[in-house]
Motif scaffolding. Structure first.
Motif, mmCIF file in Angstrom:
data_model
loop_
_atom_site.group_PDB
_atom_site.id
_atom_site.type_symbol
_atom_site.label_atom_id
_atom_site.label_comp_id
_atom_site.label_asym_id
_atom_site.label_seq_id
_atom_site.Cartn_x
_atom_site.Cartn_y
_atom_site.Cartn_z
ATOM 1 N N PHE A 88 -4.089 5.498 4.644
ATOM 2 C CA PHE A 88 -4.059 5.115 3.092
ATOM 3 C C PHE A 88 -5.125 5.776 2.474
ATOM 4 O O PHE A 88 -4.972 6.165 1.199
ATOM 5 C CB PHE A 88 -4.198 3.561 2.730
ATOM 6 N N ASN A 89 -6.150 6.509 3.115
ATOM 7 C CA ASN A 89 -7.293 7.130 2.178
ATOM 8 C C ASN A 89 -7.008 8.568 2.219
ATOM 9 O O ASN A 89 -7.952 9.239 1.755
ATOM 10 C CB ASN A 89 -8.891 6.742 2.685
ATOM 11 N N ILE A 90 -6.028 9.218 2.695
ATOM 12 C CA ILE A 90 -5.571 10.409 2.641
ATOM 13 C C ILE A 90 -4.604 10.753 1.684
ATOM 14 O O ILE A 90 -3.590 10.080 1.350
ATOM 15 C CB ILE A 90 -4.942 10.764 3.973
ATOM 16 N N GLU A 91 -5.065 11.518 0.758
ATOM 17 C CA GLU A 91 -4.007 11.898 -0.644
ATOM 18 C C GLU A 91 -2.708 12.316 -0.170
ATOM 19 O O GLU A 91 -2.426 12.818 0.907
ATOM 20 C CB GLU A 91 -4.728 13.046 -1.378
ATOM 21 N N GLY A 92 -1.657 11.749 -0.821
ATOM 22 C CA GLY A 92 -0.373 11.789 -0.537
ATOM 23 C C GLY A 92 0.563 10.771 0.311
ATOM 24 O O GLY A 92 1.712 11.148 0.376
ATOM 25 N N ASN A 93 -0.469 9.886 0.992
ATOM 26 C CA ASN A 93 0.304 9.031 2.062
ATOM 27 C C ASN A 93 0.836 7.891 1.510
ATOM 28 O O ASN A 93 0.092 7.276 0.515
ATOM 29 C CB ASN A 93 -0.588 8.876 2.938
ATOM 30 N N LYS A 94 2.053 7.793 1.458
ATOM 31 C CA LYS A 94 2.367 6.400 1.308
ATOM 32 C C LYS A 94 3.412 5.753 2.211
ATOM 33 O O LYS A 94 3.944 6.447 3.125
ATOM 34 C CB LYS A 94 3.422 6.431 -0.163
ATOM 35 N N ALA A 95 3.471 4.294 2.208
ATOM 36 C CA ALA A 95 4.041 3.601 3.345
ATOM 37 C C ALA A 95 4.998 2.685 2.695
ATOM 38 O O ALA A 95 4.901 2.243 1.663
ATOM 39 C CB ALA A 95 3.185 2.721 4.256
#
Length: 214
Positions: A88-95
């Protein structure tokens, strides 16, 4: 590998699965850790009308996953939750996922910026689907296919023209959901490591090779 184990692998993954298991086992005896995987691609230009899903997927937060530790502790271990927190703290990641009551039936991620977490920049037109999961009691009911479709629709909303994903070559169950959505296997490749060195990959994406860390 025992006969019963080979029979189970054949039932789930076919001849390719048996061959891959033998290669991986042989590499292990030589001190080489191997994963045989497939890069799949799907052009999203004409997919708008075919990506509608009746399942009520929604975007998930870290707290949604954290609450699963009490509901599904076998899967949502402390180690897995740590990995999710980092993701979640990596830019561009969404779940995204689907609930029945308090239980997450299935979930999966998209990346708008990186292939394989933060290891390699995606081309601007590409998005990446990864870390798909369906609870064991709900497998075989089409949830994974619907989740692939939904995430492709999200990539379109973010302006992406192509969806990418990577599966184990022998994972027929995962591959099936992608093929039904229009993904095409592009190339098989190896991830490998010697001893305690980082994983490296034979996959060439946009002129670069992947280096994968544990």
């Amino acid at each position: 590998m025992s006969y019963l184990k080979l029979k189970d692998v054949y039932k789930r993954n076919g001849v390719v699965g048996i061959c891959d298991k033998i290669v991986i086992k042989g590499g292990g005896l030589l001190g080489i850790k191997l994963h045989i995987e497939t890069l799949l691609c799907c052009n999203l230009y004409d997919k708008h009308s075919s990506l509608y899903s009746q399942i009520d997927f929604r975007e998930l937060s870290y707290n949604d996953f954290l609450r699963q530790k009490d509901v599904n502790p076998e899967w949502f271990t402390s180690s897995k939750l740590d990995d999710m927190y980092a993701a979640f703290n990596i830019e561009g990641n969404k779940a995204y996922g689907y609930f029945k009551g308090d239980l997450i039936v299935c979930y999966g991620w998209i990346s708008l910026k990186y292939l394989r977490q933060d290891k390699l920049l995606l081309l601007p037109e590409d998005g990446y689907l990864w870390d798909d999961y369906t609870h064991h009691e709900f497998r075989g009911n089409g949830y994974h296919t619907e989740l692939v479709k939904f995430r492709c629709s999200q990539l379109i909303k973010y302006g992406k023209k192509r969806a990418l994903s990577i599966t184990a070559r022998s994972n027929n169950a995962s591959r099936s959901g992608f093929l039904k959505t229009g993904f095409i296997p592009k190339v098989n490749f190896l991830n490998y490591k010697f001893g305690t060195r980082p994983f490296k990959s034979t996959l060439n994406y946009n002129g670069e090779r992947l280096v994968i860390f544990d």
